[in-house]
Write a protein that holds these residues in place. Structure first.
Motif, PDB file in Angstrom:
ATOM      1  N   MET A   1     -29.504  14.385 -42.378  1.00 62.30           N
ATOM      2  CA  MET A   1     -30.643  14.445 -41.413  1.00 62.30           C
ATOM      3  C   MET A   1     -30.964  15.544 -40.651  1.00 62.30           C
ATOM      4  O   MET A   1     -32.055  15.649 -40.007  1.00 62.30           O
ATOM      5  N   ALA A   2     -30.054  16.269 -40.209  1.00 61.12           N
ATOM      6  CA  ALA A   2     -29.884  17.276 -39.601  1.00 61.12           C
ATOM      7  C   ALA A   2     -30.217  18.753 -40.121  1.00 61.12           C
ATOM      8  O   ALA A   2     -30.634  19.721 -39.537  1.00 61.12           O
ATOM      9  N   GLY A   3     -30.103  18.644 -41.452  1.00 58.21           N
ATOM     10  CA  GLY A   3     -30.527  19.899 -42.230  1.00 58.21           C
ATOM     11  C   GLY A   3     -29.252  20.799 -42.311  1.00 58.21           C
ATOM     12  O   GLY A   3     -29.507  21.956 -42.241  1.00 58.21           O
ATOM     13  N   ILE A   4     -28.050  20.115 -42.243  1.00 58.89           N
ATOM     14  CA  ILE A   4     -26.819  21.174 -42.093  1.00 58.89           C
ATOM     15  C   ILE A   4     -26.056  20.788 -43.008  1.00 58.89           C
ATOM     16  O   ILE A   4     -25.724  19.789 -43.562  1.00 58.89           O
TER      17      ILE A   4
ATOM     18  N   SER B   1     -17.713  26.422 -33.347  1.00 64.91           N
ATOM     19  CA  SER B   1     -18.819  26.349 -32.456  1.00 64.91           C
ATOM     20  C   SER B   1     -20.096  26.183 -32.866  1.00 64.91           C
ATOM     21  O   SER B   1     -20.534  27.485 -33.244  1.00 64.91           O
ATOM     22  N   PRO B   2     -20.725  25.244 -32.595  1.00 61.48           N
ATOM     23  CA  PRO B   2     -22.152  25.162 -33.159  1.00 61.48           C
ATOM     24  C   PRO B   2     -23.135  26.193 -32.497  1.00 61.48           C
ATOM     25  O   PRO B   2     -23.008  26.336 -31.199  1.00 61.48           O
ATOM     26  N   SER B   3     -24.115  26.828 -32.862  1.00 63.22           N
ATOM     27  CA  SER B   3     -25.332  27.712 -32.477  1.00 63.22           C
ATOM     28  C   SER B   3     -25.849  26.631 -31.597  1.00 63.22           C
ATOM     29  O   SER B   3     -26.169  25.400 -31.955  1.00 63.22           O
ATOM     30  N   LEU B   4     -26.797  27.197 -30.848  1.00 56.46           N
ATOM     31  CA  LEU B   4     -27.737  26.338 -30.100  1.00 56.46           C
ATOM     32  C   LEU B   4     -28.838  25.736 -31.138  1.00 56.46           C
ATOM     33  O   LEU B   4     -29.151  24.727 -30.842  1.00 56.46           O
ATOM     34  N   LYS B   5     -29.196  26.471 -32.205  1.00 58.37           N
ATOM     35  CA  LYS B   5     -29.964  25.787 -33.107  1.00 58.37           C
ATOM     36  C   LYS B   5     -29.312  24.692 -33.810  1.00 58.37           C
ATOM     37  O   LYS B   5     -30.109  23.511 -34.050  1.00 58.37           O
ATOM     38  N   LYS B   6     -28.208  24.589 -34.181  1.00 55.49           N
ATOM     39  CA  LYS B   6     -27.321  23.503 -34.816  1.00 55.49           C
ATOM     40  C   LYS B   6     -27.406  22.391 -33.738  1.00 55.49           C
ATOM     41  O   LYS B   6     -27.546  21.261 -34.229  1.00 55.49           O
ATOM     42  N   VAL B   7     -27.174  22.835 -32.556  1.00 58.79           N
ATOM     43  CA  VAL B   7     -27.006  21.737 -31.644  1.00 58.79           C
ATOM     44  C   VAL B   7     -28.282  20.873 -31.581  1.00 58.79           C
ATOM     45  O   VAL B   7     -28.365  19.656 -31.395  1.00 58.79           O
TER      46      VAL B   7
ATOM     47  N   GLN C   1     -30.647  20.837 -33.904  1.00 58.23           N
ATOM     48  CA  GLN C   1     -30.880  20.097 -34.979  1.00 58.23           C
ATOM     49  C   GLN C   1     -30.029  18.581 -35.115  1.00 58.23           C
ATOM     50  O   GLN C   1     -30.772  17.488 -35.450  1.00 58.23           O
ATOM     51  N   ILE C   2     -28.862  18.632 -34.559  1.00 60.61           N
ATOM     52  CA  ILE C   2     -28.271  17.597 -34.501  1.00 60.61           C
ATOM     53  C   ILE C   2     -28.655  16.507 -33.328  1.00 60.61           C
ATOM     54  O   ILE C   2     -28.765  15.174 -33.867  1.00 60.61           O
ATOM     55  N   ALA C   3     -29.048  17.078 -32.501  1.00 59.31           N
ATOM     56  CA  ALA C   3     -29.688  16.080 -31.106  1.00 59.31           C
ATOM     57  C   ALA C   3     -30.872  15.596 -31.739  1.00 59.31           C
ATOM     58  O   ALA C   3     -31.199  14.201 -31.767  1.00 59.31           O
ATOM     59  N   LYS C   4     -31.872  16.306 -32.599  1.00 60.64           N
ATOM     60  CA  LYS C   4     -33.160  15.797 -33.176  1.00 60.64           C
ATOM     61  C   LYS C   4     -32.806  14.656 -34.092  1.00 60.64           C
ATOM     62  O   LYS C   4     -33.491  13.553 -34.163  1.00 60.64           O
ATOM     63  N   ALA C   5     -31.932  14.857 -35.099  1.00 59.79           N
ATOM     64  CA  ALA C   5     -31.385  14.098 -36.095  1.00 59.79           C
ATOM     65  C   ALA C   5     -31.081  12.651 -35.318  1.00 59.79           C
ATOM     66  O   ALA C   5     -31.269  11.534 -35.807  1.00 59.79           O
TER      67      ALA C   5
END
Length: 50
Positions: free
Chosen positions: A9-12, A26-32, A34-38
């Motif tokens: 769902m997050a594209g990770i 530690s996830p990058s801000l971009k990954k964080v 993406q997870i929040a959006k998912a």
């Protein structure tokens, strides 16, 4: 929700999501973001220390 489903769902990559979940990376801000959006939550609520 499974780790694999959230990763999709997050594209990770699933393996990278596992590292994030275990705290070995530690996830990058971009990954964080993406997870929040998912999860349909704000980045702030995802990072809140509650």
């Amino acid at each position: 929700m499974s780790q694999e489903k959230l990763a999709n769902m997050a594209g990770i990559d699933r393996a990278h999501m596992g590292h994030i979940e275990r705290g070995t990376v530690s996830p990058s801000l971009k990954k964080v973001s993406q997870i929040a959006k998912a999860l349909d939550v704000s980045v702030e609520s995802l990072l809140a220390d509650q």
